[in-house]
Design an enzyme around this catalytic site. Structure first.
Site, PDB file in Angstrom:
ATOM      1  N   THR A  11      53.550  54.629 127.950  1.00  0.00           N
ATOM      2  CA  THR A  11      52.880  54.227 126.497  1.00  0.00           C
ATOM      3  C   THR A  11      54.021  53.621 125.340  1.00  0.00           C
ATOM      4  O   THR A  11      53.507  53.823 124.248  1.00  0.00           O
ATOM      5  CB  THR A  11      53.834  55.967 126.531  1.00  0.00           C
ATOM      6  OG1 THR A  11      55.358  55.681 126.696  1.00  0.00           O
ATOM      7  CG2 THR A  11      53.083  57.661 126.368  1.00  0.00           C
ATOM      8  N   GLY A  12      54.462  52.504 126.243  1.00  0.00           N
ATOM      9  CA  GLY A  12      55.746  51.943 125.130  1.00  0.00           C
ATOM     10  C   GLY A  12      54.514  49.985 124.843  1.00  0.00           C
ATOM     11  O   GLY A  12      53.407  50.615 125.651  1.00  0.00           O
ATOM     12  N   ALA A  13      54.770  49.208 124.265  1.00  0.00           N
ATOM     13  CA  ALA A  13      53.816  48.114 123.504  1.00  0.00           C
ATOM     14  C   ALA A  13      53.463  47.127 124.333  1.00  0.00           C
ATOM     15  O   ALA A  13      52.575  46.667 125.087  1.00  0.00           O
ATOM     16  CB  ALA A  13      54.911  47.682 122.104  1.00  0.00           C
ATOM     17  N   VAL A  14      54.309  47.009 125.489  1.00  0.00           N
ATOM     18  CA  VAL A  14      54.494  46.549 126.812  1.00  0.00           C
ATOM     19  C   VAL A  14      53.913  47.031 127.822  1.00  0.00           C
ATOM     20  O   VAL A  14      52.637  46.517 128.536  1.00  0.00           O
ATOM     21  CB  VAL A  14      55.621  45.703 126.963  1.00  0.00           C
ATOM     22  CG1 VAL A  14      55.818  44.844 128.494  1.00  0.00           C
ATOM     23  CG2 VAL A  14      56.601  45.075 126.251  1.00  0.00           C
ATOM     24  N   ARG A  39      58.939  63.986 128.287  1.00  0.00           N
ATOM     25  CA  ARG A  39      57.909  63.730 127.362  1.00  0.00           C
ATOM     26  C   ARG A  39      56.859  63.464 126.964  1.00  0.00           C
ATOM     27  O   ARG A  39      56.070  63.838 126.271  1.00  0.00           O
ATOM     28  CB  ARG A  39      59.696  63.583 126.006  1.00  0.00           C
ATOM     29  CG  ARG A  39      59.573  61.931 125.770  1.00  0.00           C
ATOM     30  CD  ARG A  39      60.839  61.198 124.819  1.00  0.00           C
ATOM     31  NE  ARG A  39      60.364  60.353 124.476  1.00  0.00           N
ATOM     32  CZ  ARG A  39      61.544  59.668 125.006  1.00  0.00           C
ATOM     33  NH1 ARG A  39      62.488  59.634 125.725  1.00  0.00           N
ATOM     34  NH2 ARG A  39      61.479  57.961 124.720  1.00  0.00           N
ATOM     35  N   ARG A 100      67.929  40.858 136.145  1.00  0.00           N
ATOM     36  CA  ARG A 100      67.320  39.201 135.628  1.00  0.00           C
ATOM     37  C   ARG A 100      68.808  38.043 136.632  1.00  0.00           C
ATOM     38  O   ARG A 100      68.170  37.472 137.260  1.00  0.00           O
ATOM     39  CB  ARG A 100      67.367  38.576 134.429  1.00  0.00           C
ATOM     40  CG  ARG A 100      65.602  39.131 134.256  1.00  0.00           C
ATOM     41  CD  ARG A 100      66.413  39.581 132.152  1.00  0.00           C
ATOM     42  NE  ARG A 100      64.802  39.363 131.765  1.00  0.00           N
ATOM     43  CZ  ARG A 100      64.336  40.089 130.760  1.00  0.00           C
ATOM     44  NH1 ARG A 100      65.841  39.911 129.393  1.00  0.00           N
ATOM     45  NH2 ARG A 100      63.418  40.576 130.084  1.00  0.00           N
ATOM     46  N   CYS A 131      61.613  37.150 126.569  1.00  0.00           N
ATOM     47  CA  CYS A 131      60.228  37.052 126.427  1.00  0.00           C
ATOM     48  C   CYS A 131      60.617  35.215 125.843  1.00  0.00           C
ATOM     49  O   CYS A 131      59.826  34.435 125.804  1.00  0.00           O
ATOM     50  CB  CYS A 131      59.368  37.279 125.636  1.00  0.00           C
ATOM     51  SG  CYS A 131      60.863  38.236 124.272  1.00  0.00           S
ATOM     52  N   LYS A 215      71.113  34.579 127.331  1.00  0.00           N
ATOM     53  CA  LYS A 215      69.810  35.181 127.876  1.00  0.00           C
ATOM     54  C   LYS A 215      69.280  33.592 128.468  1.00  0.00           C
ATOM     55  O   LYS A 215      69.068  32.934 129.033  1.00  0.00           O
ATOM     56  CB  LYS A 215      69.074  36.152 127.605  1.00  0.00           C
ATOM     57  CG  LYS A 215      69.945  37.489 127.808  1.00  0.00           C
ATOM     58  CD  LYS A 215      68.584  38.388 127.316  1.00  0.00           C
ATOM     59  CE  LYS A 215      69.223  40.232 126.802  1.00  0.00           C
ATOM     60  NZ  LYS A 215      68.099  40.579 126.319  1.00  0.00           N
ATOM     61  N   ARG A 236      65.573  36.934 114.406  1.00  0.00           N
ATOM     62  CA  ARG A 236      64.298  37.604 114.182  1.00  0.00           C
ATOM     63  C   ARG A 236      63.820  37.902 112.388  1.00  0.00           C
ATOM     64  O   ARG A 236      64.332  37.688 111.668  1.00  0.00           O
ATOM     65  CB  ARG A 236      64.848  39.315 114.037  1.00  0.00           C
ATOM     66  CG  ARG A 236      64.004  40.705 114.200  1.00  0.00           C
ATOM     67  CD  ARG A 236      63.211  40.551 115.350  1.00  0.00           C
ATOM     68  NE  ARG A 236      64.310  40.837 116.381  1.00  0.00           N
ATOM     69  CZ  ARG A 236      63.915  41.312 117.447  1.00  0.00           C
ATOM     70  NH1 ARG A 236      62.409  40.028 117.735  1.00  0.00           N
ATOM     71  NH2 ARG A 236      64.353  41.671 118.430  1.00  0.00           N
ATOM     72  N   HIS A 243      56.802  34.957 119.631  1.00  0.00           N
ATOM     73  CA  HIS A 243      57.901  34.653 118.877  1.00  0.00           C
ATOM     74  C   HIS A 243      57.040  32.815 119.352  1.00  0.00           C
ATOM     75  O   HIS A 243      56.124  32.008 119.330  1.00  0.00           O
ATOM     76  CB  HIS A 243      58.609  34.684 120.296  1.00  0.00           C
ATOM     77  CG  HIS A 243      59.187  35.735 120.184  1.00  0.00           C
ATOM     78  ND1 HIS A 243      59.188  36.357 118.741  1.00  0.00           N
ATOM     79  CD2 HIS A 243      59.598  36.205 121.536  1.00  0.00           C
ATOM     80  CE1 HIS A 243      59.792  37.638 119.804  1.00  0.00           C
ATOM     81  NE2 HIS A 243      60.167  37.657 120.724  1.00  0.00           N
TER      82      HIS A 243
END
EC number: 1.2.1.11
Length: 343
Positions: A11-14, A39, A100, A131, A215, A236, A243
């Site tokens: 259900t998330g963007a990714v 949920r 990772r 990303c 990272k 940001r 990006h």
């Protein structure tokens, strides 16, 4: 040969982008299972043009008989359920930061280090890099092969979609509110993001860097070369998707702009658009919805003996996350590293 594929965090963007890209690229699936938290059970998500999937409960799902699971539910959830899926015989490709830097877990960008996939059976987990790291190493790989990268200084301009749907909603609401004199509500970011830039992504670490900057450094070394020195400033910006990075590279060996341009144009996953004129470069708006890593503003850096500078842009939801994960699955299939599909 077709596979049962689970999308965790559907259900998330990714997660939604994973479903979209799986269908677009016609990855061989016999069944796609959409998983999320309790949920979300019963909600619907689209797969392709004509399929609607009902969300099932990740917490009770048995991964036995599922061939591949593409995870993007957040690191804390992956920490619990990715090892469980792997132990049940499912190959996990995890988009979160959880695995990772763990020994025995390959950190893979298919255009850069597909050979690392040979080691995935030790844990049955493959990690998708951050990303901002993905687009950087795709750009650095052909240059590293040509002249050996010694040091990288990179400043990122990262869209709010990197913080998920909530980050996008916050930018939208603050932007809308600014026109009716509403005080901005700050929830997802440390300061207002509308009409602002914030030099802070993720938590601070001991040396004053943020974890996002850390990272980029450690992941680049793990993927490309442990001897590369890298410092990043991650910012940001009030952009919804895409990006951008301003990259300065010092090489061990001589390299010209012409040589670099030729190498980049030949490299997989890269599009060079560099006209040295008004609008002769790619911006995040241009890159949204595309799969390539775009290179512009390539030029000599005269402040070091063998230096280049360039501008690098990519859609962070696609190449920076979902597309790279699907490409890993494609590479596993192409290399014959997947077991015969279950069922």
């Amino acid at each position: 040969m077709a596979y049962r594929v689970a999308i965790v965090g559907a259900t998330g963007a990714v997660g939604r982008e994973l479903l979209k890209i799986l269908a677009e690229r016609k990855f061989p699936v016999s069944e796609v299972i959409a998983l999320a938290s309790p949920r979300s059970v019963g909600q619907q998500v689209s797969f392709g043009d004509d399929q609607v999937l009902k969300i099932r409960n990740l917490e009770t799902y048995d991964f036995t008989g599922t061939d591949i699971a593409l995870f993007s539910p957040g690191a804390a959830i992956s920490a619990i359920h990715a090892p469980r899926a792997a132990e049940q015989g499912c190959v996990v490709i995890d988009n979160t930061s959880q695995f990772r830097m763990e020994p025995g877990v390959p950190l893979v960008v298919p255009e850069v280090n597909p050979q690392a996939l040979a080691r995935f059976r030790k844990r049955n987990i493959i990690a998708n890099p951050n990303c901002s790291t993905i687009q950087l190493v795709v750009a650095l790989k052909p240059l590293h092969d040509l002249a050996k990268v010694k040091r990288v200084v990179v400043s990122t301009y990262q869209s709010v979609s990197g913080a998920g749907k909530e980050g996008m909603d916050e930018l939208f609401n603050q932007t809308k509110g600014s026109f009716v004199h509403d005080m901005p509500t700050v929830e997802q970011f440390t300061k207002p993001i509308a009409f602002n830039v914030i030099p802070h992504i993720d938590k601070f670490v001991e040396d004053g860097a943020t974890k996002e900057e850390w990272k980029m450094s450690v992941e680049t070394r793990k993927i490309l070369d442990p001897d590369i020195q890298l410092i990043a400033t991650c910012v940001r910006v009030p952009v919804f998707i895409g990006h951008a990075e301003a990259v300065h590279v010092e090489f061990e060996n001589p390299i010209t702009v012409a040589q670099a341009t030729a190498a980049l144009k030949k490299a997989p996953g890269i599009s060079v658009f560099d006209k040295r004129e008004d609008a002769g470069y790619i911006t995040p708006v241009d890159a949204a919805g595309d799969d390539e890593v775009f290179i512009s503003r390539l030029r000599r850096d005269p402040t070091v003996p063998h230096g280049l500078a360039f501008w690098c842009v990519a859609d962070n939801l696609r190449k920076g996350a979902a597309l790279n994960a699907v490409q890993i699955a494609e590479e596993l299939h192409a290399q014959g590293l997947l077991k015969k599909p279950a069922g």
